[in-house]
Scaffold this active site. Structure first.
Site, PDB file in Angstrom:
ATOM      1  N   GLY A 150       0.822  -1.192   0.000  1.00 51.81           N
ATOM      2  CA  GLY A 150       0.000   0.000   0.000  1.00 51.81           C
ATOM      3  C   GLY A 150       0.861   1.248   0.000  1.00 51.81           C
ATOM      4  N   CYS A 151       0.245   2.383  -0.305  1.00 55.12           N
ATOM      5  CA  CYS A 151       1.002   3.630  -0.408  1.00 55.12           C
ATOM      6  C   CYS A 151       1.549   4.081   0.942  1.00 55.12           C
ATOM      7  CB  CYS A 151       0.146   4.720  -1.047  1.00 55.12           C
ATOM      8  SG  CYS A 151      -1.492   4.934  -0.302  1.00 55.12           S
ATOM      9  N   TYR A 152       0.726   4.047   1.978  1.00 58.31           N
ATOM     10  CA  TYR A 152       1.211   4.448   3.296  1.00 58.31           C
ATOM     11  C   TYR A 152       2.327   3.524   3.804  1.00 58.31           C
ATOM     12  CZ  TYR A 152      -2.642   7.819   4.045  1.00 58.31           C
ATOM     13  OH  TYR A 152      -3.498   8.893   3.968  1.00 58.31           O
TER      14      TYR A 152
END
Length: 218
Positions: free
Chosen positions: A23-25
């Site tokens: 995921g991006c985070y």
């Protein structure tokens, strides 16, 4: 399935047929913290990640709380204590071999289209100084074309449109904490760009193939 964060797990991507892109985070947080956890420079049981993301991180579905009038001129936290990316961060850091990790993660929605800026902090280990932190990060990413350790706070507009991650480490002597700022484009290094990077490694292509190194305002 192989976990597809190339800078940390690139060796397992070569020839892989099934890759789970992070995921991006977690991408922004793991790149900032993993080398420090691996080197024992921070207390991995008391990590705090506060992150700000552009609205594209929520996808393209039409939602009332994501319309321009609902997002513009405001900043808000969401998924406080419940966001699904916290366990992913902890699993990625656990893989660094220092034991079970604890992360307190709070994401924020900010009125911009793209980009993530994560402020990652943890108590510093005894005797650790800034040069130790900088050295660990630069050593970890000296062979990584997309990750750069810089001296001052990064801006998201420096990376939006690219597959880059900019990291800026600090040691706060007053609070006894390490702080690492991490900036990425949530749609590229945090999603599609990283998928291409993983595919390049899996297929034996140069890692940078088809990926931009320059942001909108480098």
């Amino acid at each position: 399935w192989v976990y597809g964060l190339p800078e940390l797990f690139g060796g397992s991507l070569v020839g892989a047929h099934r890759i789970a892109v992070p995921g991006c985070y977690p991408t922004s947080a793991l790149l900032a913290l993993a080398p420090l956890v691996r080197a024992g420079l921070i207390d991995h049981t008391a990590i705090v990640v506060d992150a700000m993301s552009g609205v594209t991180g929520a996808g393209r579905a039409l939602k009332g709380d994501l319309l321009f009038g609902a997002v513009d001129e405001g900043v808000r936290a969401y998924g406080v204590t419940t966001h699904r990316h916290r366990p992913e961060m902890e699993c990625g850091l656990d893989a660094m071999g220092s034991g079970e990790t604890t992360v307190s993660f709070t994401p924020h929605l900010v009125p911009m289209q793209r980009g993530i800026l994560s402020t990652c902090s943890a108590p510093v280990s005894d005797g650790v100084v800034l040069s130790d932190v900088v050295g660990a990060l630069r050593t970890a990413y000296e062979e990584s074309p997309f990750v750069e350790v810089i001296d001052g706070p990064p801006q998201t507009r420096w990376v939006v449109g690219s597959n880059r991650c900019l990291l800026a480490p600090f040691v706060d002597d007053h609070s006894g904490r390490v702080i690492v700022l991490s900036a990425i484009d949530n749609l590229l290094k945090g999603a599609a760009g990283q998928a291409v990077q993983c595919a390049n490694l899996a297929l034996g292509l140069p890692e940078e193939t088809g990926l931009s190194m320059a942001g909108w305002m480098p």
